[in-house]
Design an enzyme around this catalytic site. Structure first.
Site, short mmCIF file in Angstrom:
data_model
loop_
_atom_site.label_atom_id
_atom_site.label_comp_id
_atom_site.label_asym_id
_atom_site.label_seq_id
_atom_site.Cartn_x
_atom_site.Cartn_y
_atom_site.Cartn_z
N ALA A 19 0.78 -1.35 0.04
CA ALA A 19 -0.13 -0.11 0.01
C ALA A 19 0.84 1.40 -0.11
CB ALA A 19 -1.05 -0.09 1.02
N TYR A 52 12.09 -7.11 -1.84
CA TYR A 52 11.64 -7.60 -3.31
C TYR A 52 11.79 -6.12 -3.93
CZ TYR A 52 6.97 -6.56 -2.66
OH TYR A 52 5.57 -5.81 -2.55
N TYR A 84 3.51 -15.08 4.05
CA TYR A 84 2.56 -14.94 4.83
C TYR A 84 2.38 -15.59 6.11
CZ TYR A 84 0.07 -12.35 0.89
OH TYR A 84 -0.59 -11.61 0.08
N HIS A 98 -6.33 -11.87 -2.79
CA HIS A 98 -5.25 -11.29 -3.56
C HIS A 98 -5.61 -11.27 -5.06
CE1 HIS A 98 -1.37 -10.28 -5.04
NE2 HIS A 98 -0.80 -10.12 -3.63
N GLY A 99 -5.08 -10.16 -5.79
CA GLY A 99 -5.44 -9.74 -7.14
C GLY A 99 -4.68 -11.30 -7.79
N ASP A 213 40.61 18.23 -4.48
CA ASP A 213 39.70 17.79 -3.20
C ASP A 213 40.28 18.55 -1.94
OD1 ASP A 213 37.86 16.94 -1.52
OD2 ASP A 213 38.57 14.99 -1.76
C1 SPV Z 1 35.19 11.58 -0.92
O1 SPV Z 1 34.77 10.66 -1.70
O2 SPV Z 1 35.30 12.67 -1.22
C2 SPV Z 1 35.54 10.88 0.49
C3 SPV Z 1 36.21 9.66 0.41
O3 SPV Z 1 35.80 11.57 1.29
S1 SPV Z 1 37.97 9.82 -0.05
O4 SPV Z 1 38.25 10.02 -1.21
O5 SPV Z 1 38.17 8.23 0.37
O6 SPV Z 1 38.44 10.58 1.22
MG MG Z 2 35.77 13.72 0.77
#
Ligand code: SPV
Ligand code: MG
Length: 438
Positions: A19, A52, A84, A98-99, A213
């Site tokens: 549902a 599922y 069930y 059930h359907g 980064d």
């Molecule tokens: C990222 O995906 O930026 C992470 C994971 O922080 S790692 O690259 O392993 O630091």
């Molecule tokens: Mg990161």
């Protein structure tokens, strides 16, 4: 208010539903069921449904309220498995309705079992014609088209962690990769598989913008990109917030993330200029002290509006060559400070380090669900992670790593051949790309 009394002399009828998206087909079955006696609905729990198919849009309580207020329903009880048997044995209904659409596919075995169990007390299965022109998957796509609310999306991660053995998260760095995560699913012999949510990675978010980064991509820029992904998806997001930034700014980040519908913030226990954890040389990287990092966790919890928003503490001890006992000490402290989950990071080629951690931390009174990021120990299976009580797996950078060589190869082929034809073989056709989004 009309009270629905269960009539002792009336026959007992059992109907099981998930549902999620209630439609006239459900009402047809319930109406038919009520003509045979008092109707108990076995409402499938999130756990039963995710065994599922996808986590339902609405949670159990919401679905229960809707069903309880339908006039053909006398009682709603949880059905905890797709099978069930448990509920049938306790209720011993005269009829199950059930359907007639479950004679093939995954439900076939469930149906067979219902007939077998009912036989014990001469109960009967009644199948009503499936209401035509209703497609669950079409309705589900409509929901994706319409979008979702931040609160519903946000609550999904907690629900998934409670319902599933492991919650499977894949990195996204733009809307198209988000859409792939949203829509891709496969049916294998032993079940239905899909990604449960998205990882907004600082690494791939930065690299896809041509920047390192190291937080050169500021949080506002990352949120703009994230919002574009949220525009076209409904699955939950875990946000990589590096070390969370200055503690004075953290509450604003939490508010922005929550408003957008993000389910969890991950902060890592490092200080100083950010350097990605997967670099070999971590000489100049410093770990935060436990107290300061716990203060950040507390700020997150204090600033969050919804209980559904999760704070995930990421431990960098192994990345920085520190000991198991350092990692464990931190895990216990972060958990005590209010972290909802612990991400134990490692850049080893095998999972030995994190599994040793997991064995110890699972016995701690401060145990919290654990998160693994198997970037370097990529031979590790989800089954192994489950066996070590990991509850979330994050495939942290794979979509960008897949896209990059494909683009370089194509560009190289065009450059070498001074025409694009040789590159065509590995490309999506123009027709397909035109129709990919419409
Ligand atoms: C990222 O995906 O930026 C992470 C994971 O922080 S790692 O690259 O392993 O630091
Ligand atoms: Mg990161």
């Amino acid at each position: 208010m009309i009270r629905k009394k269960t009539n002792r002399n009336k026959k007992k009828v059992y109907v099981a539903f998930s549902a999620d998206i209630l439609h006239e087909g459900h009402i047809n079955v319930l109406k038919a069921a009520s003509q045979f006696g008092d109707v108990t609905v076995g409402l499938l729990t999130d756990k039963a449904i995710t065994s599922y198919r996808q986590l339902p849009h609405l949670n159990y309580k919401q679905r229960e309220i809707i069903l309880k207020n339908i006039k053909f329903v006398n009682k709603v009880i949880p059905q905890k498995t797709l099978d069930y048997t448990e509920n049938l044995n306790s209720i011993k209904p005269n009829y199950v309705l059930h359907g007639d659409d479950w004679r093939s596919g995954i439900q076939r075995i469930v149906r067979k079992n219902v007939i077998k169990v009912l036989k014990k007390w001469s109960g009967k299965l009644i199948e009503v014609p499936y209401t035509k022109n209703i497609s669950y998957s079409k309705m589900k796509s409509k929901i994706i088209e319409t979008g979702t609310t931040p609160e519903i999306r946000k609550s999904k991660l907690r629900r998934l962690v409670e319902a599933k053995n492991i919650t499977r998260i894949l990195e996204t760095h733009n809307s198209l990769s988000g859409l792939i995560i949203e829509k891709l699913n496969i049916q294998q012999k032993d079940g239905f598989y899909e990604f449960d949510g998205m990882w907004s990675s600082s690494l791939t978010d930065s690299v896809s913008r041509g920047k390192p980064d190291n937080q050169s991509v500021d949080i506002s820029t990352r949120l703009i990109g994230l919002n574009e992904i949220l525009d076209v998806t409904t699955k939950p997001v875990i946000f990589d917030a590096d070390n969370g930034g200055r503690i004075e700014h953290l509450s604003y980040t939490v508010k922005s993330l929550e408003r957008a519908g993000v389910s969890a913030i991950v902060i890592e226990d490092k200080i100083g200029l950010k350097k990605n954890s997967l670099f070999d040389n971590q000489k100049d990287t410093k770990q935060d002290n436990i107290k300061s990092f716990c203060d950040k966790i507390k700020v997150i919890n204090k600033s969050k509006i919804s209980e559904n928003f999760m704070a995930i503490a990421r431990i960098e001890s192994f990345i920085l060559g520190k000991s198991l006992s350092d990692a464990l000490k931190r895990a216990n402290a972060y958990s005590k400070a209010g972290a909802d989950a612990i991400l134990i990071h490692s850049k080893e080629k095998t999972p030995k380090q994190i599994f040793t951690f997991a064995k110890k931390f699972s016995k701690s009174k401060y145990y919290k669900p654990m998160v693994a990021v198997p970037s370097t120990y990529s031979k590790t299976t989800e089954k192994q992670l489950i066996d070590h009580r990991f509850k979330i797996v994050i495939y942290a950078n794979h979509m960008l790593r897949a896209a990059y060589p494909a683009m370089v190869n194509t560009a190289t082929k065009i450059l070498k051949n001074k025409k694009s034809y040789p590159a065509e073989r590995n490309l999506t056709s123009i027709k397909k790309i035109l129709n990919l989004i419409y």
